[in-house]
Design an enzyme around this catalytic site. Sequence first.
Site, PDB file in Angstrom:
ATOM      1  N   ALA A  91       4.855   5.747  -5.531  1.00 50.51           N
ATOM      2  CA  ALA A  91       4.222   6.715  -4.624  1.00 50.51           C
ATOM      3  C   ALA A  91       2.852   7.174  -5.101  1.00 50.51           C
ATOM      4  O   ALA A  91       2.066   7.687  -4.315  1.00 50.51           O
ATOM      5  CB  ALA A  91       5.131   7.924  -4.455  1.00 50.51           C
ATOM      6  N   SER A  92       2.576   7.001  -6.383  1.00 52.74           N
ATOM      7  CA  SER A  92       1.278   7.449  -6.902  1.00 52.74           C
ATOM      8  C   SER A  92       0.171   6.436  -6.609  1.00 52.74           C
ATOM      9  O   SER A  92      -0.988   6.691  -6.917  1.00 52.74           O
ATOM     10  CB  SER A  92       1.387   7.646  -8.420  1.00 52.74           C
ATOM     11  OG  SER A  92       1.833   6.440  -9.015  1.00 52.74           O
ATOM     12  N   ASP A  94      -2.075   3.089  -4.652  1.00 53.60           N
ATOM     13  CA  ASP A  94      -3.047   2.870  -3.583  1.00 53.60           C
ATOM     14  C   ASP A  94      -2.384   2.617  -2.228  1.00 53.60           C
ATOM     15  O   ASP A  94      -2.704   3.273  -1.225  1.00 53.60           O
ATOM     16  CB  ASP A  94      -3.889   1.648  -3.991  1.00 53.60           C
ATOM     17  CG  ASP A  94      -5.049   1.379  -3.071  1.00 53.60           C
ATOM     18  OD1 ASP A  94      -6.024   2.145  -3.141  1.00 53.60           O
ATOM     19  OD2 ASP A  94      -4.977   0.420  -2.294  1.00 53.60           O
ATOM     20  N   LYS A 227       4.276  -8.120  -0.815  1.00 51.28           N
ATOM     21  CA  LYS A 227       3.745  -9.314  -1.449  1.00 51.28           C
ATOM     22  C   LYS A 227       2.969  -8.896  -2.693  1.00 51.28           C
ATOM     23  O   LYS A 227       2.603  -7.724  -2.779  1.00 51.28           O
ATOM     24  CB  LYS A 227       2.861 -10.112  -0.482  1.00 51.28           C
ATOM     25  CG  LYS A 227       1.858  -9.332   0.351  1.00 51.28           C
ATOM     26  CD  LYS A 227       0.647  -8.653  -0.167  1.00 51.28           C
ATOM     27  CE  LYS A 227      -0.147  -9.031  -1.312  1.00 51.28           C
ATOM     28  NZ  LYS A 227      -1.351  -8.175  -1.510  1.00 51.28           N
ATOM     29  N   GLU A 295     -14.218  -7.338   0.999  1.00 54.96           N
ATOM     30  CA  GLU A 295     -14.148  -5.886   0.797  1.00 54.96           C
ATOM     31  C   GLU A 295     -15.380  -5.438   0.028  1.00 54.96           C
ATOM     32  O   GLU A 295     -15.812  -6.129  -0.902  1.00 54.96           O
ATOM     33  CB  GLU A 295     -12.893  -5.502   0.008  1.00 54.96           C
ATOM     34  CG  GLU A 295     -11.669  -5.387   0.869  1.00 54.96           C
ATOM     35  CD  GLU A 295     -10.445  -4.898   0.125  1.00 54.96           C
ATOM     36  OE1 GLU A 295      -9.499  -4.469   0.797  1.00 54.96           O
ATOM     37  OE2 GLU A 295     -10.400  -4.963  -1.123  1.00 54.96           O
ATOM     38  N   ASP A 314      -3.378 -12.213  -4.530  1.00 56.19           N
ATOM     39  CA  ASP A 314      -3.398 -10.937  -3.810  1.00 56.19           C
ATOM     40  C   ASP A 314      -3.679 -11.139  -2.321  1.00 56.19           C
ATOM     41  O   ASP A 314      -3.085 -10.461  -1.479  1.00 56.19           O
ATOM     42  CB  ASP A 314      -4.473 -10.026  -4.418  1.00 56.19           C
ATOM     43  CG  ASP A 314      -4.426  -8.599  -3.864  1.00 56.19           C
ATOM     44  OD1 ASP A 314      -3.312  -8.050  -3.748  1.00 56.19           O
ATOM     45  OD2 ASP A 314      -5.490  -8.042  -3.558  1.00 56.19           O
ATOM     46  N   HIS A 319      -1.902 -13.352   2.810  1.00 53.59           N
ATOM     47  CA  HIS A 319      -2.531 -12.935   4.067  1.00 53.59           C
ATOM     48  C   HIS A 319      -3.276 -14.091   4.746  1.00 53.59           C
ATOM     49  O   HIS A 319      -3.086 -14.366   5.926  1.00 53.59           O
ATOM     50  CB  HIS A 319      -3.538 -11.805   3.813  1.00 53.59           C
ATOM     51  CG  HIS A 319      -2.945 -10.579   3.192  1.00 53.59           C
ATOM     52  ND1 HIS A 319      -1.663 -10.169   3.447  1.00 53.59           N
ATOM     53  CD2 HIS A 319      -3.460  -9.662   2.337  1.00 53.59           C
ATOM     54  CE1 HIS A 319      -1.425  -9.046   2.784  1.00 53.59           C
ATOM     55  NE2 HIS A 319      -2.502  -8.726   2.093  1.00 53.59           N
ATOM     56  N   ARG A 421     -16.135  -3.952   4.743  1.00 52.90           N
ATOM     57  CA  ARG A 421     -14.769  -4.420   4.756  1.00 52.90           C
ATOM     58  C   ARG A 421     -14.266  -4.844   6.135  1.00 52.90           C
ATOM     59  O   ARG A 421     -13.210  -5.449   6.256  1.00 52.90           O
ATOM     60  CB  ARG A 421     -13.826  -3.390   4.166  1.00 52.90           C
ATOM     61  CG  ARG A 421     -13.858  -2.037   4.834  1.00 52.90           C
ATOM     62  CD  ARG A 421     -12.784  -1.153   4.272  1.00 52.90           C
ATOM     63  NE  ARG A 421     -11.485  -1.701   4.570  1.00 52.90           N
ATOM     64  CZ  ARG A 421     -10.412  -1.496   3.821  1.00 52.90           C
ATOM     65  NH1 ARG A 421     -10.483  -0.771   2.749  1.00 52.90           N
ATOM     66  NH2 ARG A 421      -9.256  -2.001   4.153  1.00 52.90           N
TER      67      ARG A 421
HETATM   68  N1  LIG Z   1      -3.209  -1.546  -1.887  1.00 52.15           N
HETATM   69  C1  LIG Z   1      -3.037  -2.183  -0.741  1.00 52.15           C
HETATM   70  O1  LIG Z   1      -3.802  -1.994   0.216  1.00 52.15           O
HETATM   71  C2  LIG Z   1      -1.910  -3.128  -0.596  1.00 52.15           C
HETATM   72  C3  LIG Z   1      -1.009  -3.392  -1.609  1.00 52.15           C
HETATM   73  N2  LIG Z   1       0.047  -4.243  -1.389  1.00 52.15           N
HETATM   74  C4  LIG Z   1       1.048  -4.504  -2.417  1.00 52.15           C
HETATM   75  O2  LIG Z   1       1.676  -3.285  -2.790  1.00 52.15           O
HETATM   76  C5  LIG Z   1       2.039  -3.311  -4.156  1.00 52.15           C
HETATM   77  C6  LIG Z   1       1.410  -2.116  -4.850  1.00 52.15           C
HETATM   78  O3  LIG Z   1       0.017  -2.194  -4.665  1.00 52.15           O
HETATM   79  P1  LIG Z   1      -0.935  -0.950  -4.971  1.00 52.15           P
HETATM   80  O4  LIG Z   1      -0.354   0.316  -4.496  1.00 52.15           O
HETATM   81  O5  LIG Z   1      -2.251  -1.342  -4.480  1.00 52.15           O
HETATM   82  O6  LIG Z   1      -0.937  -0.996  -6.563  1.00 52.15           O
HETATM   83  P2  LIG Z   1      -1.247   0.126  -7.639  1.00 52.15           P
HETATM   84  O7  LIG Z   1      -1.962  -0.531  -8.751  1.00 52.15           O
HETATM   85  O8  LIG Z   1      -1.849   1.319  -7.017  1.00 52.15           O
HETATM   86  O9  LIG Z   1       0.222   0.430  -8.199  1.00 52.15           O
HETATM   87  C7  LIG Z   1       1.177   1.242  -7.537  1.00 52.15           C
HETATM   88  C8  LIG Z   1       1.880   2.107  -8.570  1.00 52.15           C
HETATM   89  O10 LIG Z   1       2.665   1.265  -9.419  1.00 52.15           O
HETATM   90  C9  LIG Z   1       2.610   1.765 -10.758  1.00 52.15           C
HETATM   91  N3  LIG Z   1       2.080   0.701 -11.609  1.00 52.15           N
HETATM   92  C10 LIG Z   1       0.836   0.181 -11.629  1.00 52.15           C
HETATM   93  N4  LIG Z   1       0.745  -0.806 -12.524  1.00 52.15           N
HETATM   94  C11 LIG Z   1       1.960  -0.925 -13.087  1.00 52.15           C
HETATM   95  C12 LIG Z   1       2.510  -1.783 -14.068  1.00 52.15           C
HETATM   96  N5  LIG Z   1       1.773  -2.719 -14.661  1.00 52.15           N
HETATM   97  N6  LIG Z   1       3.823  -1.635 -14.388  1.00 52.15           N
HETATM   98  C13 LIG Z   1       4.566  -0.704 -13.781  1.00 52.15           C
HETATM   99  N7  LIG Z   1       4.099   0.139 -12.838  1.00 52.15           N
HETATM  100  C14 LIG Z   1       2.822   0.029 -12.488  1.00 52.15           C
HETATM  101  C15 LIG Z   1       1.684   2.976 -10.759  1.00 52.15           C
HETATM  102  O11 LIG Z   1       2.485   4.150 -10.658  1.00 52.15           O
HETATM  103  P3  LIG Z   1       2.966   4.993 -11.928  1.00 52.15           P
HETATM  104  O12 LIG Z   1       2.097   4.650 -13.087  1.00 52.15           O
HETATM  105  O13 LIG Z   1       2.826   6.415 -11.481  1.00 52.15           O
HETATM  106  O14 LIG Z   1       4.376   4.578 -12.090  1.00 52.15           O
HETATM  107  C16 LIG Z   1       0.908   2.834  -9.476  1.00 52.15           C
HETATM  108  O15 LIG Z   1       0.543   4.078  -8.926  1.00 52.15           O
HETATM  109  C17 LIG Z   1       1.562  -4.659  -4.693  1.00 52.15           C
HETATM  110  O16 LIG Z   1       2.648  -5.540  -4.674  1.00 52.15           O
HETATM  111  C18 LIG Z   1       0.491  -5.095  -3.684  1.00 52.15           C
HETATM  112  O17 LIG Z   1       0.427  -6.490  -3.563  1.00 52.15           O
HETATM  113  C19 LIG Z   1       0.238  -4.832  -0.189  1.00 52.15           C
HETATM  114  C20 LIG Z   1      -0.590  -4.592   0.840  1.00 52.15           C
HETATM  115  C21 LIG Z   1      -1.739  -3.746   0.740  1.00 52.15           C
HETATM  116  O1  LIG Z   2      -2.726  -6.631   0.416  1.00 52.12           O
HETATM  117  C1  LIG Z   2      -3.793  -6.125   0.153  1.00 52.12           C
HETATM  118  O2  LIG Z   2      -4.576  -5.716   1.175  1.00 52.12           O
HETATM  119  C2  LIG Z   2      -5.625  -4.782   0.973  1.00 52.12           C
HETATM  120  C3  LIG Z   2      -6.524  -4.847   2.213  1.00 52.12           C
HETATM  121  O3  LIG Z   2      -5.787  -4.497   3.345  1.00 52.12           O
HETATM  122  P1  LIG Z   2      -6.524  -3.971   4.652  1.00 52.12           P
HETATM  123  O4  LIG Z   2      -5.428  -3.820   5.624  1.00 52.12           O
HETATM  124  O5  LIG Z   2      -7.170  -2.684   4.274  1.00 52.12           O
HETATM  125  O6  LIG Z   2      -7.499  -5.017   5.021  1.00 52.12           O
HETATM  126  C4  LIG Z   2      -6.372  -5.075  -0.290  1.00 52.12           C
HETATM  127  O7  LIG Z   2      -7.314  -4.044  -0.542  1.00 52.12           O
HETATM  128  C5  LIG Z   2      -5.418  -5.164  -1.447  1.00 52.12           C
HETATM  129  O8  LIG Z   2      -6.096  -5.614  -2.612  1.00 52.12           O
HETATM  130  C6  LIG Z   2      -4.302  -6.135  -1.200  1.00 52.12           C
HETATM  131  O9  LIG Z   2      -3.282  -5.958  -2.185  1.00 52.12           O
END
Ligand SMILES: NC(=O)C1=CN([C@@H]2O[C@H](COP(=O)(O)OP(=O)(O)OC[C@H]3O[C@@H](n4cnc5c(N)ncnc54)[C@H](OP(=O)(O)O)[C@@H]3O)[C@@H](O)[C@H]2O)C=CC1
Ligand SMILES: O=C1O[C@H](COP(=O)(O)O)[C@@H](O)[C@H](O)[C@H]1O
Length: 461
Positions: A91-92, A94, A227, A295, A314, A319, A421
Amino acid sequence: MATCCFRACSSLAFSASSSKPEDSISRRRMSCVLLPLQRRSFLMKSSNGHPLNAVSFQDGLSENSPIEDRIGHLSESKHNETTISITVVGASGDLARKKIFPALFALFYEDWLPEHFTVFGYARSKLTDEELRNMISGTLTCRIDKSENCGDKMEQFLQRCFYHSGQYNSEDDFAELDKKLKLKEEGRKPNRLFYLSIPPNVFVDVVRCASRHASSPTGWTRVIVEKPFGRDSDSSAELTRCLKQYLSEDQIFRIDHYLGKELVENLSVLRFSNLVFEPLWSRQYIRNVQLIFSEDFGTEGRGGYFDSYGIIRDIMQNHLLQILALFAMETPVSLDAEDIRNEKVKVLRSMRKLQLDDVVIGQYKGHTKGGKSFPGYTDDPTVPKNSLTPTFAAAALFIDNVRWDGVPFLMKAGKALHTRRDQSSVQACSRVTCISEHSVLIWIKQPMSSSFVCNLMKLFI
Ligand SMILES: NC(=O)C1=CN([C@@H]2O[C@H](COP(=O)(O)OP(=O)(O)OC[C@H]3O[C@@H](n4cnc5c(N)ncnc54)[C@H](OP(=O)(O)O)[C@@H]3O)[C@@H](O)[C@H]2O)C=CC1
Ligand SMILES: O=C1O[C@H](COP(=O)(O)O)[C@@H](O)[C@H](O)[C@H]1O
């Protein structure tokens, strides 16, 4: 069935991320949503056959009463009621902040969540409920058609959001979460959803802990997996094998949120419901197809996830490859999920093995422009200083079948590029008539109204 739900869920969940009012969530797409949560009718049944009955939201006993008393007391009156507990793991991060919480709010705003529901954020970061609410309140938007009472609705939604800090591999921490969930469920029959918004290397730990200690005792338990599903074929197969130790296939929902982008969803309709396009959709008229993901911002603290995967895993492998397959597939028997999937698989199996010479990779460096400095990839504190992970890649792919023989499918994906983007696009250019650059230009990230530009003159010259 699962595929249908996963596509609909992704469209639903992520269409809520935009702040543009014209991006309103369409009820059409909601009719096939992962969470069959329509409050008023509740005609759909959950996977274990339990109906999702409408429930009323009452607080019951005071916060100070012992948990057992509260649950015991309430269960007398509420044991026939159903509730849903949604736990956003990671939950913390992106994704959770930018997309999942806003999407849940959009569902709530539109009355698509049952009257009684609870949202929990789970991650290792130490946050209070209030800190979680502050974090997500900044990304909630009232971009829905009518934005009446939006402030009140946001407040009501935030009051249903709670936080539990824990390790991803700690069964004790999930047992603690279970206690908090039960408290909020107040004796109702719970359905539980875990949204894994975390790096894939901790998926299995979470699923193990959650299924052993925090799954629903009487309702359904489902898990949404983001993913990339592993790093390669072996790790992907291993991931599936491990998940299945704790879950059956119909509990697992794999998400690729690009499938939920309006134009990606409409790609098949565009092709197969418009007689003008289908005859032109081949090597005879199309010189090349470009799939561009661009992006203008970097990892910004996401190195913990991104650095182990890189831009190919990624963005490209999921995608862009999904879009390529939809773009290139043969006409499916129907637009049902299974039929579309079968056609996509045929495309993937016809693809030529990628040659190293057909790939370029790179990593963004820091620079200064207009007096402003932009950090490089390895300047991100969450990225190892010596990282060689690619943040940019370009590749030429080929599909060795009759329709696409010799047509390059050019994929480009990069973070921290100069372009904005919203410039992701699919381009097709007529082999014969490509006088200027584009014949068909499909914007993926733009709202529908301005996302499809078709220069008919050029197509028909
Ligand atoms: N960001 C996006 O727009 C998108 C992301 N995704 C997918 O969602 C998933 C999460 O992505 P995103 O939120 O961007 O990633 P983040 O890097 O923001 O990680 C999410 C949370 O996971 C924990 N975390 C980060 N790195 C590690 C690690 N090495 N080991 C354990 N916990 C970790 C952290 O929480 P804490 O430290 O508080 O536990 C962090 O807040 C990925 O699988 C990504 O492919 C899919 C679509 C879009
Ligand atoms: O899956 C991911 O998508 C985002 C971009 O998504 P968008 O809907 O904002 O185009 C990307 O930033 C991220 O790295 C990736 O994990």
